[in-house]
Scaffold this active site. Sequence first.
Site, PDB file in Angstrom:
ATOM      1  N   MET A  33     -62.902  92.436  -5.223  1.00  7.32           N
ATOM      2  CA  MET A  33     -63.274  93.566  -6.269  1.00  7.32           C
ATOM      3  C   MET A  33     -64.119  93.133  -7.200  1.00  7.32           C
ATOM      4  O   MET A  33     -64.180  93.292  -8.435  1.00  7.32           O
ATOM      5  CB  MET A  33     -62.025  94.254  -7.107  1.00  7.32           C
ATOM      6  CG  MET A  33     -61.104  94.861  -6.031  1.00  7.32           C
ATOM      7  SD  MET A  33     -60.237  96.275  -7.061  1.00  7.32           S
ATOM      8  CE  MET A  33     -59.203  95.194  -8.092  1.00  7.32           C
ATOM      9  N   LEU A  36     -65.706  87.038  -9.411  1.00  9.76           N
ATOM     10  CA  LEU A  36     -65.234  86.018  -8.421  1.00  9.76           C
ATOM     11  C   LEU A  36     -64.835  84.893  -9.007  1.00  9.76           C
ATOM     12  O   LEU A  36     -65.283  84.194 -10.052  1.00  9.76           O
ATOM     13  CB  LEU A  36     -66.289  85.713  -7.465  1.00  9.76           C
ATOM     14  CG  LEU A  36     -66.843  86.840  -6.636  1.00  9.76           C
ATOM     15  CD1 LEU A  36     -68.184  86.677  -5.800  1.00  9.76           C
ATOM     16  CD2 LEU A  36     -65.810  87.655  -5.735  1.00  9.76           C
ATOM     17  N   HIS A  37     -63.938  84.194  -8.429  1.00 13.93           N
ATOM     18  CA  HIS A  37     -63.282  82.901  -9.068  1.00 13.93           C
ATOM     19  C   HIS A  37     -63.006  81.910  -7.859  1.00 13.93           C
ATOM     20  O   HIS A  37     -63.309  82.328  -6.755  1.00 13.93           O
ATOM     21  CB  HIS A  37     -62.072  83.008  -9.941  1.00 13.93           C
ATOM     22  CG  HIS A  37     -60.860  83.814  -9.196  1.00 13.93           C
ATOM     23  ND1 HIS A  37     -60.320  83.509  -8.207  1.00 13.93           N
ATOM     24  CD2 HIS A  37     -60.389  85.004  -9.605  1.00 13.93           C
ATOM     25  CE1 HIS A  37     -59.429  84.264  -7.644  1.00 13.93           C
ATOM     26  NE2 HIS A  37     -59.408  85.293  -8.565  1.00 13.93           N
ATOM     27  N   HIS A  40     -61.610  83.173  -4.807  1.00 12.57           N
ATOM     28  CA  HIS A  40     -62.337  83.942  -3.798  1.00 12.57           C
ATOM     29  C   HIS A  40     -63.347  82.845  -3.032  1.00 12.57           C
ATOM     30  O   HIS A  40     -63.512  83.058  -1.812  1.00 12.57           O
ATOM     31  CB  HIS A  40     -63.069  84.925  -4.477  1.00 12.57           C
ATOM     32  CG  HIS A  40     -62.470  86.028  -5.216  1.00 12.57           C
ATOM     33  ND1 HIS A  40     -62.588  86.061  -6.625  1.00 12.57           N
ATOM     34  CD2 HIS A  40     -61.746  86.876  -4.804  1.00 12.57           C
ATOM     35  CE1 HIS A  40     -61.757  87.079  -7.143  1.00 12.57           C
ATOM     36  NE2 HIS A  40     -61.465  87.762  -5.838  1.00 12.57           N
ATOM     37  N   GLN A  64     -56.921 102.221  -6.483  1.00 13.83           N
ATOM     38  CA  GLN A  64     -55.748 101.566  -6.211  1.00 13.83           C
ATOM     39  C   GLN A  64     -55.330 101.457  -7.852  1.00 13.83           C
ATOM     40  O   GLN A  64     -54.429 100.506  -8.259  1.00 13.83           O
ATOM     41  CB  GLN A  64     -55.768 100.189  -5.880  1.00 13.83           C
ATOM     42  CG  GLN A  64     -57.082  99.624  -6.235  1.00 13.83           C
ATOM     43  CD  GLN A  64     -57.109  98.024  -5.096  1.00 13.83           C
ATOM     44  OE1 GLN A  64     -57.978  98.341  -4.134  1.00 13.83           O
ATOM     45  NE2 GLN A  64     -56.928  97.096  -5.570  1.00 13.83           N
ATOM     46  N   GLY A 150     -56.039  86.808   0.234  1.00 15.55           N
ATOM     47  CA  GLY A 150     -55.184  85.765  -0.196  1.00 15.55           C
ATOM     48  C   GLY A 150     -53.534  86.186  -0.096  1.00 15.55           C
ATOM     49  O   GLY A 150     -53.120  87.393  -0.331  1.00 15.55           O
ATOM     50  N   GLU A 151     -52.608  85.006  -0.252  1.00 15.34           N
ATOM     51  CA  GLU A 151     -51.312  85.238  -0.291  1.00 15.34           C
ATOM     52  C   GLU A 151     -50.764  85.411  -1.508  1.00 15.34           C
ATOM     53  O   GLU A 151     -49.664  85.693  -1.777  1.00 15.34           O
ATOM     54  CB  GLU A 151     -50.668  84.070   0.532  1.00 15.34           C
ATOM     55  CG  GLU A 151     -50.851  83.905   1.926  1.00 15.34           C
ATOM     56  CD  GLU A 151     -49.626  82.884   2.466  1.00 15.34           C
ATOM     57  OE1 GLU A 151     -49.504  81.754   1.678  1.00 15.34           O
ATOM     58  OE2 GLU A 151     -49.786  82.661   3.641  1.00 15.34           O
ATOM     59  N   ASP A 153     -51.721  87.978  -3.224  1.00 14.01           N
ATOM     60  CA  ASP A 153     -51.036  89.479  -3.055  1.00 14.01           C
ATOM     61  C   ASP A 153     -50.250  89.524  -1.827  1.00 14.01           C
ATOM     62  O   ASP A 153     -50.770  90.007  -0.775  1.00 14.01           O
ATOM     63  CB  ASP A 153     -52.309  90.361  -3.226  1.00 14.01           C
ATOM     64  CG  ASP A 153     -52.633  90.168  -4.448  1.00 14.01           C
ATOM     65  OD1 ASP A 153     -52.424  90.881  -5.395  1.00 14.01           O
ATOM     66  OD2 ASP A 153     -54.097  89.675  -4.545  1.00 14.01           O
TER      67      ASP A 153
HETATM   68  O1  PAF Z   1     -56.955  92.121  -3.480  1.00 17.10           O
HETATM   69  C1  PAF Z   1     -58.103  92.892  -3.832  1.00 17.10           C
HETATM   70  O2  PAF Z   1     -58.846  92.199  -4.532  1.00 17.10           O
HETATM   71  C2  PAF Z   1     -58.039  94.240  -3.545  1.00 17.10           C
HETATM   72  O3  PAF Z   1     -56.852  94.901  -3.554  1.00 17.10           O
HETATM   73  C3  PAF Z   1     -58.896  94.458  -2.295  1.00 17.10           C
HETATM   74  C4  PAF Z   1     -58.099  93.904  -0.940  1.00 17.10           C
HETATM   75  C5  PAF Z   1     -60.301  93.994  -2.494  1.00 17.10           C
HETATM   76  C6  PAF Z   1     -59.099  96.097  -2.126  1.00 17.10           C
HETATM   77  O4  PAF Z   1     -59.776  96.684  -3.272  1.00 17.10           O
END
Ligand code: PAF
Length: 278
Positions: A33, A36-37, A40, A64, A150-151, A153
């Site tokens: 989204m 970026l850090h 990412h 979301q 990423g783990e 989440d």
């Molecule tokens: O983890 C995220 O940054 C978001 O939930 C994703 C997977 C890009 C979906 O919008």
Amino acid sequence: MRQINVVRSIQDMRHQVALWKANGLRVGLVPTMGALHDGHLSLIDQISATVDRVIVSIFVNPTQFAAHEDLDTYPRQEAADLDRLQGHAVDCVFAPTVEQMYPQGFSTQMDMQGPAQGLETDNRPHFFGGVAIIVAKLLLQSQTDVAIFGEKDFQQLLVIRAMVRDLDIPVEIIGAPIIRESDGLAMSSRNAYLNAEQRQIAGQLNGILARLATSGLPVEQAEAQARDALLAAGFGTVDYAALRDAHDLQAIGAQTTSRRALIAARLGDIRLIDNMSA
Ligand code: PAF
């Protein structure tokens, strides 16, 4: 400075991927989204070791976020994001508009069960439906061979794996280890919102999580201890401090072979999550 190709339409992105695949190249997707850090960037570095071409998608996905959440203030900084990608093996950025992704009349919803039950869903009931729909769209639009998540989440990763399996989407999903600051705080775009005092409190989250993962106490006692420790550290609300079966995030039972410790806690309006093997 290298000019990174930014593609805004689904059609152009599909065309690009089709060309690569027609030349026998293996293509990977890093869904983000933006904001970026280093977390990412590590996803990009990890996937680029296994594919020939890398696409980073940048899209702040409205479905979301609940109405009261931070959709409007979520950081949008495309120019800075493109700068951050310099020096990393990114061949294309896919940055569609909301109108491209959710055109007028969009009518599909996804109701996620299994690993989506509990934890995040107890606090953000809309969340996994929104994540599943956008990730399914990105995977079907791009048709890359691989995608990485990423783990940090962890529940999201399990939900995406289940969705890809259930819908027979032909893509390999890679889970990547959490990247942390020097005090253990998991990297997150939302860390940028923390003031100095909150940042100091946030730095204690990982130690509390590690004690939850390793205490050896009965589950309920370990969870209560972690909750108390979070409140004592200065967190305002604890959404959960939980020990779960690592395969499906259900309660630990006789069948459990590996465990996961997971925490979500709030500092003011900022919600932090973290997890580790237990
Ligand atoms: O983890 C995220 O940054 C978001 O939930 C994703 C997977 C890009 C979906 O919008």
